[in-house]
Design a protein around this motif. Structure first.
Motif, mmCIF file in Angstrom:
data_model
loop_
_atom_site.group_PDB
_atom_site.id
_atom_site.type_symbol
_atom_site.label_atom_id
_atom_site.label_comp_id
_atom_site.label_asym_id
_atom_site.label_seq_id
_atom_site.Cartn_x
_atom_site.Cartn_y
_atom_site.Cartn_z
ATOM 1 N N LYS A 177 -47.810 35.297 11.950
ATOM 2 C CA LYS A 177 -48.620 34.132 11.577
ATOM 3 C C LYS A 177 -50.086 34.533 11.557
ATOM 4 O O LYS A 177 -50.510 35.426 12.297
ATOM 5 C CB LYS A 177 -48.400 32.985 12.587
ATOM 6 C CG LYS A 177 -49.095 31.682 12.201
ATOM 7 C CD LYS A 177 -48.815 30.581 13.227
ATOM 8 C CE LYS A 177 -49.476 29.271 12.810
ATOM 9 N NZ LYS A 177 -49.260 28.206 13.820
ATOM 10 N N ASN A 193 -51.823 37.017 14.201
ATOM 11 C CA ASN A 193 -51.643 36.576 15.585
ATOM 12 C C ASN A 193 -51.454 37.790 16.496
ATOM 13 O O ASN A 193 -50.554 38.609 16.249
ATOM 14 C CB ASN A 193 -50.419 35.657 15.665
ATOM 15 C CG ASN A 193 -50.118 35.207 17.067
ATOM 16 O OD1 ASN A 193 -51.005 34.780 17.803
ATOM 17 N ND2 ASN A 193 -48.852 35.307 17.456
ATOM 18 N N CYS A 230 -44.213 35.614 6.635
ATOM 19 C CA CYS A 230 -45.255 34.705 7.129
ATOM 20 C C CYS A 230 -45.214 33.404 6.349
ATOM 21 O O CYS A 230 -44.955 33.400 5.138
ATOM 22 C CB CYS A 230 -46.629 35.365 6.988
ATOM 23 S SG CYS A 230 -48.012 34.372 7.596
ATOM 24 N N GLY A 260 -47.798 30.349 5.423
ATOM 25 C CA GLY A 260 -49.228 30.036 5.501
ATOM 26 C C GLY A 260 -49.847 29.925 4.133
ATOM 27 O O GLY A 260 -49.156 29.910 3.102
ATOM 28 N N ALA A 282 -41.639 24.691 11.108
ATOM 29 C CA ALA A 282 -41.839 26.121 10.868
ATOM 30 C C ALA A 282 -40.519 26.872 10.987
ATOM 31 O O ALA A 282 -40.224 27.768 10.183
ATOM 32 C CB ALA A 282 -42.867 26.677 11.852
ATOM 33 N N THR A 324 -47.760 31.901 19.579
ATOM 34 C CA THR A 324 -48.919 32.032 18.701
ATOM 35 C C THR A 324 -50.184 31.677 19.464
ATOM 36 O O THR A 324 -50.151 30.895 20.421
ATOM 37 C CB THR A 324 -48.792 31.125 17.467
ATOM 38 O OG1 THR A 324 -48.584 29.770 17.892
ATOM 39 C CG2 THR A 324 -47.639 31.569 16.592
#
Length: 256
Positions: A8, A34, A59, A61, A96, A119
């Motif tokens: 992340k 992260n 990932c 995002g 998520a 995270t």
């Protein structure tokens, strides 16, 4: 062996986080991979070196998250996938996990999925176990050592009470802790490879999924109250006088 390392992109650890207009803001702080997920990539690369195979960095995002994926590629990951969709701006851990599970199934053929322990921005540490539950794989968490043998994974878990050894058949989901080993620095050749890499971007429609409804919603967001402090220096001719003044002050303030 096919390994997926889930990462992340988060604000830098030096970011000054505050609430602005009901939203979380970290100002101009840069976004980075992260830090706990660097250990996930390191653990995946160790298993690739020990047993052969490939490592895919995954990932969820925005477009900027490609930078975090390129960091994983520079460390040694073979390829990377970004899941990005405007409908995923306010994901909770369950959401998520559902998106990651759909992406893992789309990648297909994974023997091992590795997460960092948590995270930096959220810190719940729930997504690895939630993802494992959704895809129906065993979950081995807080792994400090990983050993693969004849289709089984044995890990030494680092827990408050000490160490615990557990095992499960592959495919399996793991989360790792810092004991897995210091993340390697990206090599010069790795950085060059990552800079030229084309990272596919999958939307929810590509995954055949819809936007997950949040289970946890934020009802209110505010900055902590400002604490005002005053300091008074107590002076005197000697230690006994200072002690007497301090005692009088404590009694006057009703501290004792």
């Amino acid at each position: 062996m096919k390994i997926i390392a889930c990462i992340k992109q988060v604000p830098d650890s030096e970011a000054k986080v505050k609430a602005e207009g009901g939203q979380v803001s970290w100002g101009d702080a840069p976004l980075v991979i992260n830090p706990f997920d660097e250990y996930a990539v390191e653990g995946a690369l160790q298993q690739k070196e020990a047993s052969g195979g490939t490592v895919t960095a995954l990932c969820v995002g925005g477009e900027s998250a490609k930078d975090a994926l390129k960091h994983a590629l520079a460390m040694g990951a073979d390829d990377a996938v970004l899941v990005s969709d405007a409908a995923l701006n306010d994901l909770d851990t369950v959401g998520a996990a559902r998106v990651l599970a759909a992406a893992i199934n789309k990648i297909g053929g994974a023997d091992m999925v590795i997460f960092g322990r948590q995270t930096l921005d959220n810190g719940a540490g729930l997504t690895p176990a939630q993802t494992a539950r959704i895809i129906g794989w065993p979950m081995l968490g807080l792994a400090g050592q990983i050993k693969v043998d004849a289709g089984s994974v044995t890990v030494e878990r680092v827990i408050e009470e000490g160490r615990q050894t557990v095992s499960a058949k592959m495919p399996v989901v793991l989360s790792v802790v810092q004991s897995i080993g210091e993340p390697r620095y990206p090599s010069f050749m790795g950085i060059r490879k990552a800079s030229k890499a084309t990272i596919p971007v999958w939307s929810l429609s590509d995954l055949g999924a819809s936007a997950p409804a949040p289970v946890v919603t934020r009802s209110e967001l505010m900055n902590p109250p400002v604490q005002e402090k005053e300091v008074e220096m107590i002076t005197g001719e000697n230690a006994a006088e200072i002690a007497d003044k301090l005692a009088d002050k404590i009694l006057a303030e009703k501290v004792l």
